[in-house]
Design a protein around this motif. Sequence first.
Motif, PDB file in Angstrom:
ATOM      1  N   PHE A 116       0.849  -1.189   0.000  1.00 44.21           N
ATOM      2  CA  PHE A 116       0.000   0.000   0.000  1.00 44.21           C
ATOM      3  C   PHE A 116       0.884   1.238   0.000  1.00 44.21           C
ATOM      4  O   PHE A 116       1.793   1.367   0.834  1.00 44.21           O
ATOM      5  N   PHE A 117       0.595   2.176  -0.920  1.00 39.05           N
ATOM      6  CA  PHE A 117       1.339   3.438  -1.001  1.00 39.05           C
ATOM      7  C   PHE A 117       0.411   4.585  -0.609  1.00 39.05           C
ATOM      8  O   PHE A 117      -0.654   4.753  -1.196  1.00 39.05           O
ATOM      9  N   ASN A 118       0.828   5.357   0.398  1.00 40.41           N
ATOM     10  CA  ASN A 118       0.005   6.466   0.917  1.00 40.41           C
ATOM     11  C   ASN A 118      -1.459   6.043   1.047  1.00 40.41           C
ATOM     12  O   ASN A 118      -2.366   6.699   0.523  1.00 40.41           O
ATOM     13  N   PRO A 119      -1.716   4.958   1.764  1.00 35.96           N
ATOM     14  CA  PRO A 119      -3.087   4.422   1.747  1.00 35.96           C
ATOM     15  C   PRO A 119      -4.053   5.166   2.656  1.00 35.96           C
ATOM     16  O   PRO A 119      -3.673   5.738   3.681  1.00 35.96           O
ATOM     17  N   CYS A 120      -5.324   5.135   2.259  1.00 38.80           N
ATOM     18  CA  CYS A 120      -6.430   5.496   3.141  1.00 38.80           C
ATOM     19  C   CYS A 120      -6.916   4.186   3.749  1.00 38.80           C
ATOM     20  O   CYS A 120      -7.545   3.379   3.050  1.00 38.80           O
ATOM     21  N   HIS A 124       4.804   5.077   2.962  1.00 42.63           N
ATOM     22  CA  HIS A 124       4.044   6.307   3.208  1.00 42.63           C
ATOM     23  C   HIS A 124       4.986   7.501   3.203  1.00 42.63           C
ATOM     24  O   HIS A 124       6.043   7.482   3.815  1.00 42.63           O
ATOM     25  N   GLN A 125       4.569   8.543   2.487  1.00 41.15           N
ATOM     26  CA  GLN A 125       5.338   9.785   2.497  1.00 41.15           C
ATOM     27  C   GLN A 125       5.035  10.529   3.792  1.00 41.15           C
ATOM     28  O   GLN A 125       3.882  10.696   4.178  1.00 41.15           O
ATOM     29  N   VAL A 126       6.095  10.984   4.457  1.00 45.46           N
ATOM     30  CA  VAL A 126       5.941  11.530   5.810  1.00 45.46           C
ATOM     31  C   VAL A 126       5.083  12.789   5.840  1.00 45.46           C
ATOM     32  O   VAL A 126       4.444  13.088   6.864  1.00 45.46           O
ATOM     33  N   PHE A 141       8.909   7.524   3.222  1.00 51.83           N
ATOM     34  CA  PHE A 141       9.501   8.205   2.076  1.00 51.83           C
ATOM     35  C   PHE A 141       9.354   9.711   2.244  1.00 51.83           C
ATOM     36  O   PHE A 141       8.347  10.190   2.771  1.00 51.83           O
ATOM     37  N   SER A 142      10.338  10.427   1.761  1.00 52.36           N
ATOM     38  CA  SER A 142      10.233  11.885   1.687  1.00 52.36           C
ATOM     39  C   SER A 142       9.209  12.256   0.622  1.00 52.36           C
ATOM     40  O   SER A 142       9.044  11.555  -0.375  1.00 52.36           O
ATOM     41  N   SER A 143       8.545  13.385   0.822  1.00 58.22           N
ATOM     42  CA  SER A 143       7.554  13.842  -0.155  1.00 58.22           C
ATOM     43  C   SER A 143       8.196  14.275  -1.461  1.00 58.22           C
ATOM     44  O   SER A 143       7.519  14.434  -2.477  1.00 58.22           O
ATOM     45  N   THR A 144       9.520  14.455  -1.453  1.00 58.49           N
ATOM     46  CA  THR A 144      10.215  14.885  -2.673  1.00 58.49           C
ATOM     47  C   THR A 144      10.608  13.704  -3.561  1.00 58.49           C
ATOM     48  O   THR A 144      11.017  13.908  -4.704  1.00 58.49           O
TER      49      THR A 144
END
Length: 247
Positions: free
Chosen positions: A128-132, A191-193, A223-226
């Motif tokens: 899951f990547f940046n999951p809801c 997940h991006q912080v 993961f960094s948002s960049t």
Amino acid sequence: MVDVRYFKWKGKWNVKFLPEQPNGFAVYLLSGQNGTVEESSCIWENHPEKRQFLDYLLASGYTVFTSELDPKQWGNEAASTYCEQLVQHLLKTEILNKHIHLLAEGTGAITALKLVSRGRTAIRSMLFFNPCIYLEAYYEFECQNKLYYKKLKHELSQAYGVKPERINRQWVRQISNPPLHIVWPPLLLIHQVNERRYPLPNHSRKLEGDLLRLKQSVQLKLFSSTRRFDAISEPTVQFFQKHERIL
């Protein structure tokens, strides 16, 4: 050469990508965005970073497929049933191991968890990547914005066939809580912080804690948002391969 096949099935557009040198395993991409698949194009081909990610999966031998899954369905019965039936359809038409990998982003994770809960799809592992994950948390988040809150209630009302006035925090909790009472496939959370819509503490971090307490197989990578989306390519394939040792 990769074979790309768009096809309409049960009224929805789908696409499957067949690698030049298949390894026998399939990955089902569950996106939480609109316009995922159309008649002859999809976001996984059109978005540069997602295209790089897709190419990496294909180069690694994975058969990849994805669907025209409307995020406004919010993992309802129709969405879950369609996904289950599509998986069975593809297993009948392609030579693939019956245990598939799931990769979900955003609200696609809600549908992925409904598949886990229903237990009719053989799932090898999930990423899951940046999951809801906790719809209740997202509901509370949207309560702060009247326009989006009204839109969310309307979507949930349409998806689940209930009147908008019945939708409250308790109702949302009942339809969307993760199925912690069953054994899960191995799960990797990325997940991006600084993710704002589905904040890390309210979703991936909370799920990690819930699963660890139950001694379930879960990992969380930050993961960094960049960082680009395709930066998850190598960790994804490494994770999938780790869970392919038992056929």
